[in-house]
Design a protein around this motif. Structure first.
Motif, mmCIF file in Angstrom:
data_model
loop_
_atom_site.group_PDB
_atom_site.id
_atom_site.type_symbol
_atom_site.label_atom_id
_atom_site.label_comp_id
_atom_site.label_asym_id
_atom_site.label_seq_id
_atom_site.Cartn_x
_atom_site.Cartn_y
_atom_site.Cartn_z
ATOM 1 N N MET A 1 0.888 -1.150 -0.002
ATOM 2 C CA MET A 1 0.017 -0.070 0.084
ATOM 3 C C MET A 1 0.862 1.290 -0.173
ATOM 4 S SD MET A 1 -3.158 1.118 -0.065
ATOM 5 C CE MET A 1 -4.324 0.233 0.694
ATOM 6 N N GLN A 4 1.743 2.194 -3.524
ATOM 7 C CA GLN A 4 0.554 2.610 -4.218
ATOM 8 C C GLN A 4 0.330 4.183 -3.797
ATOM 9 O OE1 GLN A 4 -3.465 1.354 -3.208
ATOM 10 N NE2 GLN A 4 -3.881 1.266 -5.317
ATOM 11 N N THR A 5 0.737 4.677 -2.455
ATOM 12 C CA THR A 5 0.713 6.271 -2.026
ATOM 13 C C THR A 5 1.763 6.751 -2.586
ATOM 14 O OG1 THR A 5 -0.424 5.184 0.002
ATOM 15 C CG2 THR A 5 0.832 7.476 0.182
ATOM 16 N N ARG A 27 -5.359 11.779 -10.553
ATOM 17 C CA ARG A 27 -4.780 11.161 -9.366
ATOM 18 C C ARG A 27 -5.470 11.758 -8.145
ATOM 19 N NH1 ARG A 27 -1.298 7.144 -9.949
ATOM 20 N NH2 ARG A 27 -0.075 7.242 -11.922
ATOM 21 N N ALA A 29 -9.261 11.789 -5.949
ATOM 22 C CA ALA A 29 -10.376 10.906 -5.582
ATOM 23 C C ALA A 29 -11.585 11.632 -6.150
ATOM 24 C CB ALA A 29 -10.387 10.492 -4.155
ATOM 25 N N GLU A 70 0.994 4.533 4.893
ATOM 26 C CA GLU A 70 0.118 3.216 4.236
ATOM 27 C C GLU A 70 -1.125 4.400 3.399
ATOM 28 O OE1 GLU A 70 0.274 -0.022 3.777
ATOM 29 O OE2 GLU A 70 2.119 0.364 4.758
ATOM 30 N N SER A 71 -1.405 5.282 4.171
ATOM 31 C CA SER A 71 -2.241 6.182 3.366
ATOM 32 C C SER A 71 -2.297 7.655 3.414
ATOM 33 C CB SER A 71 -3.933 5.883 4.368
ATOM 34 O OG SER A 71 -3.863 5.903 5.430
ATOM 35 N N ARG A 97 -6.403 7.077 -0.453
ATOM 36 C CA ARG A 97 -7.233 5.924 -0.691
ATOM 37 C C ARG A 97 -7.351 5.092 -1.772
ATOM 38 N NH1 ARG A 97 -12.544 5.385 3.003
ATOM 39 N NH2 ARG A 97 -11.385 6.730 4.237
ATOM 40 N N ASP A 98 -7.006 3.713 -1.962
ATOM 41 C CA ASP A 98 -7.129 3.191 -2.897
ATOM 42 C C ASP A 98 -6.500 3.798 -4.380
ATOM 43 O OD1 ASP A 98 -8.811 1.058 -1.762
ATOM 44 O OD2 ASP A 98 -10.462 2.223 -2.207
ATOM 45 N N GLY A 99 -5.179 4.450 -3.979
ATOM 46 C CA GLY A 99 -4.287 4.878 -5.258
ATOM 47 C C GLY A 99 -4.868 6.534 -5.421
ATOM 48 N N LYS A 100 -6.076 6.904 -4.723
ATOM 49 C CA LYS A 100 -6.335 8.048 -5.320
ATOM 50 C C LYS A 100 -6.056 9.218 -3.968
ATOM 51 C CE LYS A 100 -8.227 7.406 -9.364
ATOM 52 N NZ LYS A 100 -7.847 8.019 -10.492
ATOM 53 N N GLU A 102 -7.446 11.751 -1.689
ATOM 54 C CA GLU A 102 -8.591 12.310 -0.932
ATOM 55 C C GLU A 102 -8.418 13.885 -0.582
ATOM 56 O OE1 GLU A 102 -9.744 9.227 1.668
ATOM 57 O OE2 GLU A 102 -11.282 8.402 0.334
#
Length: 124
Positions: A1, A4-5, A27, A29, A70-71, A97-100, A102
């Protein structure tokens, strides 16, 4: 994760300072918030609307530090500008979150930017 971040934040940062609004927007969200000492926005469009004008005064960016979790991520960098502000030390915090992305919180001393922004508003 964490990878991805890192990928999301680095791609956004590159796209923003390259003036590539489409790539930067990709990129972000669907639910997005932005805060800085000068502006706040509750959506990606509001955040990206002023990007082209800002990038026109940027003459360089020197990365000082990149921290990834992680996020979330935090970048610290110097933005070199062709304005009376000169070099602006900036910290930027991202929630991902989930690669986007926020949310982004941009932290810098806006004191020298207030007269610059007032002069720009006067030209409109």
């Amino acid at each position: 994760m964490t990878e991805q971040t890192r990928e999301a934040v680095q791609a956004y940062h590159r796209a923003r300072f390259d003036g590539d609004v489409t790539a930067a927007a990709a990129r972000l969200a669907g639910t997005f918030a932005f805060r800085s000492p000068l502006i706040s926005s509750g959506d990606a469009r509001g955040h990206l609307d002023g990007l082209a004008g800002f990038v026109q005064v940027v003459t360089g960016v020197d990365m000082i530090s990149e921290l990834y979790g992680e996020s979330e991520a935090t970048l610290v960098y110097d933005v070199h500008t062709a304005t009376p502000v000169g070099v602006q030390r900036t910290a930027e915090h991202f929630r991902v979150r989930d690669g986007k992305i926020e949310s982004i919180t941009l932290i810098f001393d806006a004191t020298l930017w207030h007269p610059v922004m007032a002069a720009l508003r006067g030209k409109r």
